[in-house]
Design a protein around this motif. Structure first.
Motif, PDB file in Angstrom:
ATOM      1  N   SER A 177       0.824  -1.215   0.000  1.00 51.46           N
ATOM      2  CA  SER A 177       0.000   0.000   0.000  1.00 51.46           C
ATOM      3  C   SER A 177       0.860   1.268   0.000  1.00 51.46           C
ATOM      4  N   LYS A 230      -8.912   2.919   0.853  1.00 50.20           N
ATOM      5  CA  LYS A 230      -9.492   1.858   1.685  1.00 50.20           C
ATOM      6  C   LYS A 230      -9.387   0.515   0.953  1.00 50.20           C
ATOM      7  N   ARG A 233      -5.703  -0.610   0.936  1.00 48.40           N
ATOM      8  CA  ARG A 233      -5.282  -1.162   2.235  1.00 48.40           C
ATOM      9  C   ARG A 233      -5.906  -2.538   2.464  1.00 48.40           C
ATOM     10  N   ALA A 234      -7.184  -2.669   2.094  1.00 49.02           N
ATOM     11  CA  ALA A 234      -7.879  -3.957   2.281  1.00 49.02           C
ATOM     12  C   ALA A 234      -7.190  -5.057   1.462  1.00 49.02           C
ATOM     13  N   ASN A 237      -3.911  -6.016   3.117  1.00 47.71           N
ATOM     14  CA  ASN A 237      -3.957  -6.322   4.533  1.00 47.71           C
ATOM     15  C   ASN A 237      -3.653  -7.776   4.835  1.00 47.71           C
ATOM     16  N   GLN A 238      -4.172  -8.634   3.977  1.00 49.86           N
ATOM     17  CA  GLN A 238      -3.911 -10.065   4.191  1.00 49.86           C
ATOM     18  C   GLN A 238      -3.318 -10.605   2.905  1.00 49.86           C
ATOM     19  N   ARG A 239      -2.006 -10.462   2.793  1.00 46.23           N
ATOM     20  CA  ARG A 239      -1.335 -10.702   1.521  1.00 46.23           C
ATOM     21  C   ARG A 239      -1.460 -12.130   1.010  1.00 46.23           C
ATOM     22  N   SER A 250     -12.617  -7.309   4.725  1.00 39.74           N
ATOM     23  CA  SER A 250     -12.213  -5.940   5.089  1.00 39.74           C
ATOM     24  C   SER A 250     -13.360  -5.185   5.761  1.00 39.74           C
TER      25      SER A 250
END
Ligand code: SAM
Length: 293
Positions: A177, A230, A233-234, A237-239, A250
């Motif tokens: 991000s 947003k 980032r979502a 967030n959980q690659r 998310s």
């Protein structure tokens, strides 16, 4: 240039002022004139330029900028550096230090207040040059970019890993991000690597100089920037999850079915990973969310 920057001179100044560097403020001072010259050359400072520096330390970079720029304004948080900077910058009447937290500084206002009317009501573009305090690199960069200060460019020393992330391409391990955010606002490149030995005290990490040329407008047009970031980032967030699972997990309140519809409507495979998407693909997703929100 760089007369202040020999290891012996820096140590002599620090010891005479009984100044002890603080790790908590990221105080690793430059002690190498060649690196300072390379930074100044990368920033392409001319005598027309207003330059801004974050964290002048004892003023080694500041004095070199002052020799090239029309004016340099430096923001330093540590009041204990006041007597040191008063001494080292004494020869430069075009250098001014403001003691404040860069995170709370409105840089347009700072430039405006110190431009003697030269930059008019509209603040002219100015160049930021800094050996950043690493404990707040990302928040400072985001403060500078998201507030859309009237910067022409940022030439900054950062931790190597952070610099690589800023300039990373989609599909690479370090793309995330931060890459999307920095590349949304700037054209980012790693200019050169910097060894640990050019700092006193020597830091634990390797460094690079990155050059961020601020874009006139973002490379993708989005209807809602907040929603765009947003989504970004979502997705990161959980690659290890697929894009669909990351988005459905998310805080954007859509169910799986709705996410499938959105992704299909913009031809993005829900099984892809977030880190393979480019800035444009994130924009396509964000701009189609309002159809379902
Ligand atoms: N420019 C000097 C040099 O290259 O030798 C010093 C760079 S040193 C890596 C970082 C500097 O940033 C320190 O002088 C530190 O006190 C200052 N600093 C740390 N946090 C700051 C903040 N929030 N706002 C402004 N300056 C800060």
């Amino acid at each position: 240039m760089g007369e202040l920057s020999s290891p012996a001179k820096v140590k002599e100044i620090l010891s005479r002022h009984n100044f002890h560097t603080k790790k908590s403020l990221g105080q690793n001072f430059l002690i190498d004139g060649n690196i300072i010259n390379k930074i100044i050359n990368t920033a392409e400072i001319t005598e027309q330029d207003m330059a801004v520096e974050i964290g002048p330390g004892i003023g080694v970079l500041t004095s070199s900028i002052a020799q090239k720029a029309q004016k340099v304004l430096a923001v330093e948080i540590d009041n204990k550096l006041r007597p040191v900077l008063a001494e080292t910058l004494e020869p430069y009447n075009n250098a001014k230090v403001v003691f404040a937290d860069a995170m709370d500084t409105n840089f347009d206002q700072l430039v405006y207040d110190n431009s003697g009317g030269k930059f008019g009501a509209d603040v002219g573009k100015y160049k930021l040059v800094a050996n950043l305090p690493y404990y707040i690199t990302t928040p400072i960069i985001m403060h500078l970019l998201t507030n859309k200060f009237n910067l022409h460019s940022l030439v900054v020393m950062v931790q190597k890993e952070v610099g690589m992330r800023m300039a990373a391409s989609p599909g690479t391990k370090v793309y995330g991000s931060l890459s999307v955010a920095v590349q949304y606002y700037t054209e980012a490149e790693v200019a050169f690597k910097v060894p640990k030995t050019v700092f006193y005290p020597k830091p634990d990490v390797d460094s690079v100089i990155v050059r961020l040329k601020v874009r006139d407008k973002p490379p993708v047009q989005v209807s809602d920037e907040e929603l765009y970031f947003k989504v970004v980032r979502a997705a990161f967030n959980q690659r290890r999850k697929t894009l669909l699972n990351a988005l459905s997990g998310s805080n954007i309140a859509l169910d799986k079915e709705q996410w499938i519809n959105i992704l299909q409507s913009v031809n993005i495979d829900p099984k892809r990973r977030g880190e393979t998407l480019d800035l444009k693909e994130f924009a396509l997703i964000a701009d189609n969310i309002n159809k379902y929100y």
